[in-house]
Design an enzyme around this catalytic site. Structure first.
Site, mmCIF file in Angstrom:
data_model
loop_
_atom_site.group_PDB
_atom_site.id
_atom_site.type_symbol
_atom_site.label_atom_id
_atom_site.label_comp_id
_atom_site.label_asym_id
_atom_site.label_seq_id
_atom_site.Cartn_x
_atom_site.Cartn_y
_atom_site.Cartn_z
ATOM 1 N N ARG A 85 62.842 -26.799 33.290
ATOM 2 C CA ARG A 85 64.271 -26.918 33.618
ATOM 3 C C ARG A 85 64.567 -26.574 35.075
ATOM 4 N NH1 ARG A 85 68.230 -27.021 29.304
ATOM 5 N NH2 ARG A 85 67.177 -28.062 27.589
ATOM 6 N N ARG A 134 71.444 -26.392 36.062
ATOM 7 C CA ARG A 134 72.690 -25.724 36.420
ATOM 8 C C ARG A 134 72.577 -24.494 37.309
ATOM 9 N NH1 ARG A 134 75.437 -25.393 30.649
ATOM 10 N NH2 ARG A 134 73.225 -25.272 30.123
ATOM 11 N N ARG A 182 77.117 -32.812 39.262
ATOM 12 C CA ARG A 182 77.584 -32.907 37.881
ATOM 13 C C ARG A 182 79.113 -32.929 37.799
ATOM 14 N NH1 ARG A 182 78.753 -31.522 32.904
ATOM 15 N NH2 ARG A 182 77.195 -31.324 31.241
ATOM 16 N N ASP A 217 66.296 -36.148 29.138
ATOM 17 C CA ASP A 217 66.388 -35.168 28.057
ATOM 18 C C ASP A 217 65.590 -35.653 26.865
ATOM 19 O OD1 ASP A 217 68.033 -32.592 27.413
ATOM 20 O OD2 ASP A 217 68.020 -33.764 25.578
ATOM 21 N N TYR A 257 67.216 -31.771 15.742
ATOM 22 C CA TYR A 257 68.546 -32.121 16.257
ATOM 23 C C TYR A 257 69.149 -33.292 15.475
ATOM 24 C CZ TYR A 257 67.614 -29.036 20.190
ATOM 25 O OH TYR A 257 67.346 -27.928 20.961
HETATM 26 O O1 1CP Z 1 64.084 -29.830 35.159
HETATM 27 C C1 1CP Z 1 64.118 -30.192 33.998
HETATM 28 O O2 1CP Z 1 63.325 -29.728 33.152
HETATM 29 C C2 1CP Z 1 65.148 -31.211 33.668
HETATM 30 C C3 1CP Z 1 64.883 -32.187 32.583
HETATM 31 C C4 1CP Z 1 65.146 -31.659 31.171
HETATM 32 C C5 1CP Z 1 64.189 -31.390 30.191
HETATM 33 C C6 1CP Z 1 62.678 -31.399 30.348
HETATM 34 C C7 1CP Z 1 66.412 -31.471 30.569
HETATM 35 C C8 1CP Z 1 67.702 -31.627 31.237
HETATM 36 N N1 1CP Z 1 66.228 -31.162 29.242
HETATM 37 C C9 1CP Z 1 64.882 -31.096 28.983
HETATM 38 C C10 1CP Z 1 64.203 -30.835 27.711
HETATM 39 C C11 1CP Z 1 64.999 -30.398 26.535
HETATM 40 N N2 1CP Z 1 66.254 -30.760 26.133
HETATM 41 C C12 1CP Z 1 64.463 -29.555 25.532
HETATM 42 C C13 1CP Z 1 63.051 -29.021 25.532
HETATM 43 C C14 1CP Z 1 62.914 -27.811 26.392
HETATM 44 C C15 1CP Z 1 63.667 -26.600 25.928
HETATM 45 O O3 1CP Z 1 63.330 -26.073 24.855
HETATM 46 O O4 1CP Z 1 64.552 -26.160 26.680
HETATM 47 C C16 1CP Z 1 65.441 -29.370 24.546
HETATM 48 C C17 1CP Z 1 65.323 -28.537 23.284
HETATM 49 C C18 1CP Z 1 66.588 -30.144 24.930
HETATM 50 C C19 1CP Z 1 67.864 -30.317 24.168
HETATM 51 C C20 1CP Z 1 69.068 -29.988 24.968
HETATM 52 N N3 1CP Z 1 69.476 -30.686 26.070
HETATM 53 C C21 1CP Z 1 69.977 -28.928 24.788
HETATM 54 C C22 1CP Z 1 69.978 -27.943 23.624
HETATM 55 C C23 1CP Z 1 69.068 -26.773 23.852
HETATM 56 C C24 1CP Z 1 69.087 -25.848 22.636
HETATM 57 O O5 1CP Z 1 68.945 -24.625 22.858
HETATM 58 O O6 1CP Z 1 69.211 -26.300 21.487
HETATM 59 C C25 1CP Z 1 70.921 -28.989 25.834
HETATM 60 C C26 1CP Z 1 72.080 -28.070 26.089
HETATM 61 C C27 1CP Z 1 70.580 -30.118 26.641
HETATM 62 C C28 1CP Z 1 71.313 -30.619 27.844
HETATM 63 C C29 1CP Z 1 70.552 -30.602 29.112
HETATM 64 N N4 1CP Z 1 69.321 -31.236 29.308
HETATM 65 C C30 1CP Z 1 68.920 -31.057 30.609
HETATM 66 C C31 1CP Z 1 69.938 -30.289 31.277
HETATM 67 C C32 1CP Z 1 69.916 -29.891 32.735
HETATM 68 C C33 1CP Z 1 70.941 -29.995 30.334
HETATM 69 C C34 1CP Z 1 72.244 -29.263 30.572
HETATM 70 C C35 1CP Z 1 73.265 -30.277 30.897
HETATM 71 C C36 1CP Z 1 74.405 -29.754 31.679
HETATM 72 O O7 1CP Z 1 75.292 -29.195 31.046
HETATM 73 O O8 1CP Z 1 74.411 -29.899 32.912
#
Ligand code: 1CP
Length: 354
Positions: free
Chosen positions: A37, A41, A50, A87, A163
């Site tokens: 990540r 943010r 964003r 994502d 999910y």
């Molecule tokens: O730098 C990076 O890693 C950016 C790319 C990336 C990756 C690899 C994002 C952007 N998401 C992910 C993977 C991801 N997404 C996972 C696996 C890794 C982990 O366990 O954290 C999972 C479970 C998600 C699902 C997801 N996407 C959630 C829910 C997390 C949970 O606790 O259940 C959320 C909130 C997101 C949104 C998201 N994805 C990525 C970002 C930067 C964001 C936040 C969006 C925002 O509000 O700006």
């Protein structure tokens, strides 16, 4: 912006060298790093972009915005690898399950709880929905310097299915486990669909230019050993076999977060080329039992990074002491927390690149 780290003393891409079992250039003490990540943010430049957009999916499917966000942390911090900005939930979206990211609440999907809901999923929009991601990869590849690798990724079927069935993030996974335990035939249909879509998606990412892949299985720790075998190891192995049919040499990092002792069978049976370690994995055990099998990546607790100071320094030294003697990529044990101060990230990189 200044690059904090310099890689000028190594000959190629140190991140790929470790994954491919080659010594790190001339300097065996060069430990490549990136942070899960790393685009997101905690970065002011991400928050700025964003604020001008209509939510997460709008950015993720816009190749110009997604390329820019992928490169933001590299410009600021000089990590050894960039990770595609996308994502894991783009796959359910591409299979036409309704998906929304609600600010402050996370993902919301129309939950799939029975055969009727499952039968509405469709492969027909897969290609058109995912094609902007492939364009992002081509854009980023054209802009990265010759020592920084690009990582593509997807979620593993089990984690993505949590999910899809729960309809949101979950603490206890009741609905998805009820389906997996109570109606394994129906759940297999969902998992098989995810295997096919995910393998296709990863192959296309590799065709477009990513140099390594990571499979995120964030909720692998929710299953006992038998169910882990069925829903984590089996589907992961199928995906890896399919990807290797067309890209035999691409390194694939598996990240079965929370797997505990099951890390061992995951390493031995899935075909992954490297293991992402979560922060709960004891580094001594990893050095003795996992690292001899394959390169490892990890595993600083993201909250140590958020805390900074001596807490972080001591934790980093312990990880380095145990793991830097073998094939190792420094990373966090989970994604960077959005409230992490930039100074702490800078301080961490100074520890890694004194
Ligand atoms: O730098 C990076 O890693 C950016 C790319 C990336 C990756 C690899 C994002 C952007 N998401 C992910 C993977 C991801 N997404 C996972 C696996 C890794 C982990 O366990 O954290 C999972 C479970 C998600 C699902 C997801 N996407 C959630 C829910 C997390 C949970 O606790 O259940 C959320 C909130 C997101 C949104 C998201 N994805 C990525 C970002 C930067 C964001 C936040 C969006 C925002 O509000 O700006």
């Amino acid at each position: 912006m200044n690059q904090v780290a310099t890689k000028t003393h190594v000959s190629s891409k140190p991140f790929l060298d470790v994954l491919n079992g080659r010594p790190n250039g001339n300097e065996s003490d060069y430990i490549p790093f990136w942070f899960m990540r790393q685009a997101g943010r905690y970065l002011p430049e991400y928050r700025k972009l964003r604020a001008s957009r209509n939510g997460f999916l709008d950015m993720a499917f816009d190749p110009k915005a997604a390329s820019e966000i992928t490169l933001q942390p590299i410009r600021r911090f000089g990590m050894d690898a960039a990770i595609l900005f996308s994502d894991i939930l783009v796959i359910p979206h591409a299979l036409s399950q309704a998906l929304d990211f609600v600010e402050g609440e996370g993902p919301k999907l129309d939950p799939i709880r029975d055969g009727a809901a499952l039968s509405k999923l469709s492969f027909s929009g897969l290609e058109s929905k995912l094609s902007p991601v492939y364009e992002t990869i081509s854009n980023v590849t054209a802009q990265l310097d010759d020592q920084t690798a690009l990582i593509g990724f997807a979620g593993s079927p089990w984690t993505v299915a949590t999910y899809m069935v729960e309809g949101s993030s979950s603490r206890d996974f009741i609905n998805v486990k009820k389906m997996a335990y109570g109606d394994p035939e129906l759940f297999s249909k969902l998992i098989d669909m995810l295997v096919e879509a995910t393998a296709h998606y990863l192959i296309k990412q590799a065709d477009s230019g990513v140099e390594a892949l990571q499979l995120f299985d964030s909720w692998a720790g929710a299953l006992d050993a038998d169910e882990f075998k069925k829903w984590v190891i089996g589907p992961t192995k199928k995906i890896i076999d399919l990807v290797r049919d067309s890209h035999p040499d691409i390194p694939i990092i598996g990240f079965p977060k929370g797997a505990g002792y099951n890390y061992m069978s995951y390493a031995e049976e899935t075909g992954v080329s490297a293991l992402g370690l979560d922060s709960q994995v004891p580094v001594k055990w990893a050095a003795r039992s996992l690292q001899p099998l394959m390169p490892v990546q990890g595993n600083l607790d993201p909250i140590c990074l958020l805390t900074g100071g001596d807490t972080m320094k001591i934790a980093v030294e312990k990880i380095m002491e145990e793991l830097s003697g073998g094939p190792f990529i420094f990373n966090l044990g989970h994604g960077i927390h959005k409230d992490t101060p930039l100074e702490n990230v800078e301080a961490l990189i100074k520890l890694l690149r004194p």
